[in-house]
Design a protein around this motif. Structure first.
Motif, PDB file in Angstrom:
ATOM      1  N   TRP A 132       0.856  -1.161   0.000  1.00 58.49           N
ATOM      2  CA  TRP A 132       0.000   0.000   0.000  1.00 58.49           C
ATOM      3  C   TRP A 132       0.919   1.247   0.000  1.00 58.49           C
ATOM      4  CZ3 TRP A 132       0.273   3.795   3.351  1.00 58.49           C
ATOM      5  CH2 TRP A 132      -0.769   4.727   3.303  1.00 58.49           C
ATOM      6  N   TYR A 148      -2.493   9.850   9.629  1.00 60.34           N
ATOM      7  CA  TYR A 148      -2.196   8.420   9.591  1.00 60.34           C
ATOM      8  C   TYR A 148      -1.049   8.099  10.543  1.00 60.34           C
ATOM      9  CZ  TYR A 148      -1.268   3.870   7.347  1.00 60.34           C
ATOM     10  OH  TYR A 148      -1.077   2.537   7.085  1.00 60.34           O
ATOM     11  N   GLU A 184       0.817   5.658  11.783  1.00 61.52           N
ATOM     12  CA  GLU A 184       1.218   4.251  11.643  1.00 61.52           C
ATOM     13  C   GLU A 184       2.711   4.201  11.307  1.00 61.52           C
ATOM     14  OE1 GLU A 184      -0.565   1.507  11.934  1.00 61.52           O
ATOM     15  OE2 GLU A 184      -2.596   2.320  12.013  1.00 61.52           O
ATOM     16  N   ILE A 228       5.643   3.686   8.910  1.00 61.66           N
ATOM     17  CA  ILE A 228       5.701   3.884   7.459  1.00 61.66           C
ATOM     18  C   ILE A 228       7.159   3.865   6.961  1.00 61.66           C
ATOM     19  CG2 ILE A 228       3.561   5.202   7.115  1.00 61.66           C
ATOM     20  CD1 ILE A 228       5.258   7.772   7.309  1.00 61.66           C
ATOM     21  N   GLU A 269       3.488   1.485   3.344  1.00 62.04           N
ATOM     22  CA  GLU A 269       3.306   0.804   4.624  1.00 62.04           C
ATOM     23  C   GLU A 269       4.630   0.147   4.994  1.00 62.04           C
ATOM     24  OE1 GLU A 269       0.880  -2.884   4.483  1.00 62.04           O
ATOM     25  OE2 GLU A 269       0.918  -2.566   2.316  1.00 62.04           O
ATOM     26  N   ARG A 322      -5.527  -5.623   4.155  1.00 61.56           N
ATOM     27  CA  ARG A 322      -5.238  -4.958   5.426  1.00 61.56           C
ATOM     28  C   ARG A 322      -6.461  -5.089   6.304  1.00 61.56           C
ATOM     29  NH1 ARG A 322      -2.450  -4.865   1.167  1.00 61.56           N
ATOM     30  NH2 ARG A 322      -0.360  -4.072   1.483  1.00 61.56           N
ATOM     31  N   GLY A 339      -8.006   0.587   4.765  1.00 59.77           N
ATOM     32  CA  GLY A 339      -7.099   1.072   3.701  1.00 59.77           C
ATOM     33  C   GLY A 339      -7.702   0.986   2.326  1.00 59.77           C
TER      34      GLY A 339
END
Ligand code: GLY
Length: 488
Positions: free
Chosen positions: A125, A142, A144, A146, A202, A475, A488
């Motif tokens: 992604w 976001y 997360e 990365i 990701e 995801r 996602g």
């Protein structure tokens, strides 16, 4: 027969050796910015000539290539600058991805776009941005883990993975992400005129491996998988480099030639080959150009997909080239001729069943302070088993160019044995002025191999669990009371 090798690093030294072993005894010529002493010796022995020149200038290469029967392009930048296109225009046979198809390496955004458009497995992604300001709202939203990447291949520079697991650190992590996004656009991408500058992907984990293949656009012939070690120091610490060393044994990164233990399964290896083939077909369809040369998937065995593309190369990896070319049994001239004639399907690509370990020795300062690493005189009493890399032969002296000095090769029956051989060679390399050199002692050791084997096992357990439930590549999160939800 006259063969011109374009490029003068460790990879090109390995390419030159492969041509020097050919039963057709070609005269070997080379062009590069710096004179590689190992290639120079081969050039002299074969009766060829060494030219100093800018390898990214199609006109310059065309001038040297005029009399040649074959040109083999080592690095990626000549591909990006259209050197193969110029040679094709002049009717000079060339092993090198043309400008259009090399886009799968040059533009990481194009590579991901194609992967999603053609639904090629192992697609991460991602989001692409024209400037860093465009990425800020996204980074704010976001929270997360990365990977931030320059959208162009920039010699492996500028990629940063930011883990973001602890809620109490999320604001700090956002600041780091935004700062790095800005530095990618302003520093790493400043010299490149490309629509997209920044990629956010990701973050995934698992053992990495490089799958290098020859292709004539119709057939893709895979070589043994190789595992590179990008971090500067033992234990995968320090900055990412172009590669500090690499291991291989058999197709699947086995422990030893007689061993059942391997980092990849046969099925994972062939799935990876299928992915690379699909990428070649897709880029040819997009560009309506034929791919003649080397293509490689820089891959990872992830818990989300199993075999997953991290990046693509439009050439052999460095140092990964040494792992495969040092044990290549098939004549490289025959492989190249089959690529040019688009009959690669008639070639049986064979390699000696051996473990190969490559370790790079670098001057202190590499990779982030190359000016300090540059300009030192190298002392090596016996360069048997050594590939010369970023050095320049000037007035009989070998001077460091700021990057990897040499690649030391160990070949044995298992990876730790080959590692020890390479390790012993590394200790032969010194700089005359006493400036320090370093290498990674851990590459290919028993402990390091086991760590990667265990990592592969864990990633495999998870991706196979997903596969059984039809969740491969999807995801999903689990919400109490609601069950699995797709995101996602
Ligand atoms: N070893 C990494 C590369 O060739 O880019």
């Amino acid at each position: 027969m006259k063969v011109l090798i374009v490029g003068g690093a460790g990879r090109e030294h390995a390419i030159a050796l492969a041509f020097h072993r050919s039963i057709y005894s070609p005269k070997i010529y080379c062009v590069s910015e710096m004179i590689n002493p190992g290639i120079k010796r081969i050039v002299n022995e074969s009766g060829g000539e060494y030219f100093r020149g800018n390898i990214n200038d199609p006109e310059i290469i065309a001038k040297f290539a005029k009399e040649m029967d074959l040109v083999f392009i080592g690095p990626e930048e000549p591909n990006f600058h259209g050197v193969p296109d110029k040679l094709e225009e002049l009717g000079i046979p060339c092993i090198g991805a043309n400008r259009a198809v090399s886009e799968i390496e040059m533009s990481k955004a194009t590579m991901r776009d194609i992967q999603w458009k053609y639904k090629i497995p192992g697609r991460l992604w991602y989001k692409k941005f024209r400037n860093y300001e465009e990425a800020i709202p996204y980074i704010e939203e976001y929270a997360e883990s990365i990977a931030l990447k320059p959208a162009r291949q920039a010699g492996g520079k500028g990629v940063k993975v930011i883990e973001d697991f602890q809620v109490y650190l999320q604001d700090e992590k956002k600041k780091v992400k935004i700062q790095h996004a800005e530095s990618i656009v302003k520093d790493y991408m400043k010299d490149y005129n490309m629509e997209y500058k920044l990629l956010i992907e990701e973050r995934v984990w698992g053992p990495e491996y490089t799958l290098q293949c020859f292709t004539d656009g119709r057939t893709v012939l895979p070589m043994p998988a190789v595992q590179d070690n990008k971090h500067a120091f033992d234990g995968d610490l320090g900055m990412e480099t172009g590669g500090m060393g690499s291991i291989s044994c058999g197709r699947t990164l086995k422990y030893g030639i007689e061993s059942d233990i391997s980092i990849l399964t046969e099925e994972e290896y062939w799935k990876s080959v299928e992915i690379v083939k699909m990428m070649v077909e897709a880029i040819q369809k997009e560009t309506e150009r034929r791919y003649h040369g080397v293509v490689a998937g820089q891959m990872m065995l992830t818990s989300i997909w199993g075999p997953t593309i991290i990046e693509m190369y439009s050439r052999l990896g460095d140092p990964e080239a040494a792992n495969v070319l040092m044990v290549l049994k098939t004549d490289i001239v025959e492989i190249c001729e089959a690529i040019i004639d688009e009959r690669l399907n008639t070639i049986k690509l064979e390699f000696d069943e051996k473990a190969v370990v490559v370790k790079a020795v670098c001057p202190e300062g590499y990779p982030n302070n190359r000016n300090l690493a540059k300009g030192h005189i190298v002392k090596v009493h016996d360069d048997n088993g050594i590939l010369w890399a970023s050095v320049d032969l000037i007035d009989g002296k070998i001077i460091t160019g700021g990057s990897r000095i040499v690649e030391c090769i160990g070949i044995g029956d298992n990876i730790p044995e080959a590692s020890l051989m390479a390790e012993n060679l590394c200790h032969k390399v010194e700089l005359e002025d006493g400036w320090r050199v370093f290498h990674r002692s851990d590459i290919g050791t028993e402990k390091s191999f086991k760590r990667r084997f265990e990592l592969a096992k864990l990633a495999r357990e998870i991706y196979q669990y997903r596969e059984r439930r039809g969740l491969l590549g999807r995801r999903v999160i689990w919400i109490p009371g609601k069950g699995l939800m797709e995101v996602g």
